[in-house]
Design an enzyme around this catalytic site. Structure first.
Site, short mmCIF file in Angstrom:
data_model
loop_
_atom_site.label_atom_id
_atom_site.label_comp_id
_atom_site.label_asym_id
_atom_site.label_seq_id
_atom_site.Cartn_x
_atom_site.Cartn_y
_atom_site.Cartn_z
N GLU A 107 -49.22 -7.86 7.27
CA GLU A 107 -49.16 -7.65 8.89
C GLU A 107 -49.94 -6.10 9.22
O GLU A 107 -49.75 -5.12 8.53
CB GLU A 107 -47.93 -7.77 9.75
CG GLU A 107 -46.88 -7.48 9.39
CD GLU A 107 -45.65 -8.33 10.10
OE1 GLU A 107 -45.86 -9.37 9.92
OE2 GLU A 107 -45.23 -7.38 10.59
N CYS A 132 -51.58 0.64 12.64
CA CYS A 132 -49.96 0.67 11.56
C CYS A 132 -50.51 -0.52 10.28
O CYS A 132 -50.69 -1.48 10.65
CB CYS A 132 -48.46 -0.03 12.09
SG CYS A 132 -47.17 0.17 11.20
N CYS A 159 -41.61 -5.50 0.23
CA CYS A 159 -41.23 -3.84 0.05
C CYS A 159 -39.11 -5.10 -1.29
O CYS A 159 -38.61 -5.28 -1.13
CB CYS A 159 -40.44 -4.15 1.54
SG CYS A 159 -40.46 -2.33 0.32
N CYS A 161 -34.04 -1.75 2.64
CA CYS A 161 -33.22 -1.19 3.83
C CYS A 161 -33.03 -2.14 5.01
O CYS A 161 -33.54 -3.25 4.60
CB CYS A 161 -34.58 0.00 4.37
SG CYS A 161 -35.04 1.00 3.51
N CYS A 202 -34.78 -3.02 7.42
CA CYS A 202 -35.39 -3.86 7.93
C CYS A 202 -35.82 -5.08 7.75
O CYS A 202 -35.69 -5.94 6.15
CB CYS A 202 -36.54 -2.90 6.67
SG CYS A 202 -37.87 -3.24 6.55
N CYS A 254 -40.86 -4.59 11.73
CA CYS A 254 -41.99 -4.41 10.34
C CYS A 254 -41.46 -5.90 9.96
O CYS A 254 -40.79 -6.07 9.20
CB CYS A 254 -41.70 -3.04 9.21
SG CYS A 254 -41.44 -1.43 10.04
N1 SAH Z 1 -42.01 2.22 3.20
C1 SAH Z 1 -41.51 3.47 3.94
C2 SAH Z 1 -42.93 2.92 5.32
C3 SAH Z 1 -42.62 1.51 6.08
S1 SAH Z 1 -41.54 0.94 7.18
C4 SAH Z 1 -41.43 3.51 4.70
O1 SAH Z 1 -39.45 3.20 4.52
O2 SAH Z 1 -41.23 5.00 5.38
C5 SAH Z 1 -42.49 2.59 7.87
C6 SAH Z 1 -40.88 3.03 9.13
O3 SAH Z 1 -40.63 1.96 10.05
C7 SAH Z 1 -40.23 3.44 8.85
O4 SAH Z 1 -39.38 4.28 8.84
C8 SAH Z 1 -38.59 2.03 9.14
O5 SAH Z 1 -37.35 2.54 7.84
C9 SAH Z 1 -39.02 1.84 10.02
N2 SAH Z 1 -38.27 0.81 10.65
C10 SAH Z 1 -37.97 -0.65 9.31
N3 SAH Z 1 -37.97 -1.53 10.20
C11 SAH Z 1 -37.64 -1.26 11.44
C12 SAH Z 1 -36.93 -1.60 13.00
N4 SAH Z 1 -36.81 -3.58 12.73
N5 SAH Z 1 -37.82 -0.87 14.28
C13 SAH Z 1 -37.80 0.65 13.67
N6 SAH Z 1 -37.72 0.99 12.74
C14 SAH Z 1 -38.49 -0.05 11.60
#
Ligand code: SAH
Length: 340
Positions: A88, A101, A108, A112, A115, A329
């Site tokens: 996406e 974005c 991935c 995390c 996420c 994401c």
């Molecule tokens: N892997 C990379 C880039 C992708 S995630 C990274 O970790 O930076 C991009 C950003 O979105 C990251 O800061 C991630 O922690 C955040 N993110 C992931 N899930 C989220 C959510 N549900 N709400 C807000 N931010 C989120």
């Protein structure tokens, strides 16, 4: 090979090897990125024999748009790739321009806890053209120009390093999409050796670090990667990056209710970043139905913000976007797969 995976230098080499002049690369780029043709046959200033060779060596088709969700100032796109995988991309309309974005991997492996993307394990890297075409397809569909790109979609950019650097070359090139370096942001969960490699490239693109916690105890709980690269190592690498590039770094900090949003966390974070050429972007957590974390209340976010400010840390609160379009994401892909 897909033609949208070729940097201008790759194409120049290609033509030189063929015994052609290297400016052909610029002509091809002009057709691809300025005139936006869909086939080699439309490249009318290039002779037939070269066109035939291009057709033999390259594909020129783009992954297609499977689904679009529209919200206030935000459009969320789901793409289907040629092997059936889905990723996406999200467009956000700001008064200063349109930002996109972009996803960098299918799934991935960073794991995390908060996420959505990581619920699908990494299937593969995205090819360069699969990233480039997210921009091209959306610009064509919405008839607008994307002026900023953030690599914050599905995936970890530094886990697909070489392809991501080529992608940046293409979108940054004046002959390509001509998106200025300072309008491109790479976001990483903190893969230290790659931050160091990136430092050596001395690119002018922005670097963002997903920090999300002020100490290892909390970060270990929510970000698996911290067990490999703890905060101290990340901070050392970032300090070196700043020393070499003199560029300001963004620290992203998702506000998770009762996890990392206490006064003590704010103080620890202030201490950690004191005196650094950096700023903190506080991100209201985008809740998803599959994961139990909750967002911190607005008042509490502002209280956290105040503590950072008092301690002279540059800080902003990210504008909330796309709650109504499952813009967290990875959410659109997983909802789609589950037929919601
Ligand atoms: N892997 C990379 C880039 C992708 S995630 C990274 O970790 O930076 C991009 C950003 O979105 C990251 O800061 C991630 O922690 C955040 N993110 C992931 N899930 C989220 C959510 N549900 N709400 C807000 N931010 C989120």
């Amino acid at each position: 090979m897909n033609i949208y995976s070729m940097t201008i230098h790759d194409l120049e080499d290609y033509f030189l090897k063929m015994g052609e002049k290297k400016f052909k690369a610029i002509q091809v780029y002009d057709w691809l990125y300025k005139k936006r043709v869909h086939s080699f046959d439309e490249m009318s200033n290039i002779k037939k024999i070269v066109i035939d060779k291009l057709k033999e060596d390259f594909k020129i088709n783009k992954p297609f748009i499977l689904h679009v969700q529209k919200g206030k100032g935000v459009y969320k796109y789901l793409f289907e790739l040629f092997d059936g995988q889905k990723v996406e991309a999200v467009v956000m309309k700001h008064d200063y321009g349109n930002s996109l974005c972009v996803s960098t991997e299918v799934g991935c492996n960073m794991g995390c806890a908060f996420c959505e993307s990581g619920r699908l394990k990494k299937q593969r890297d995205l090819e360069v053209y699969e990233m480039v075409c997210q921009i091209l397809q959306i610009e064509e569909d919405l008839k607008l120009k994307i002026s900023r790109v953030v690599l914050m979609g599905i995936g970890e950019p530094f886990d697909n390093y070489d392809n991501v650097m080529k992608f940046i070359d293409i979108i940054n090139s004046d002959y390509g999409l001509a998106i200025g370096s300072r309008h491109i942001t790479v976001s990483t969960c903190g893969i230290v050796p790659k931050i160091r490699e990136f430092t050596k490239e001395k690119r002018q693109v922005n670097l963002a670090i997903s920090l999300h916690a002020p100490d290892d105890e909390i970060r270990n709980r929510i970000m698996k990667i911290n067990k490999v690269y703890p905060i101290k190592d990340v901070m050392d690498a970032v300090r070196d990056y700043i020393k070499v590039t003199n560029r300001k770094v963004t620290f992203e900090y998702i506000m998770l209710k009762d996890v990392n949003d206490s006064d003590e966390c704010a103080l620890k974070l202030s201490h950690l970043l004191k005196g650094m050429l950096a700023y903190v972007n506080l991100i209201p957590y985008n809740e998803t139905s599959h994961i139990e974390f909750k967002k911190t209340d607005k008042d509490k976010i502002m209280h956290f913000y105040d503590i950072l400010k008092k301690n002279k840390i540059n800080v902003t609160v990210r504008k909330e976007f796309g709650g109504e379009v499952s813009a967290a994401c990875g959410q659109l892909r997983s909802n789609y797969e589950e037929g919601k």
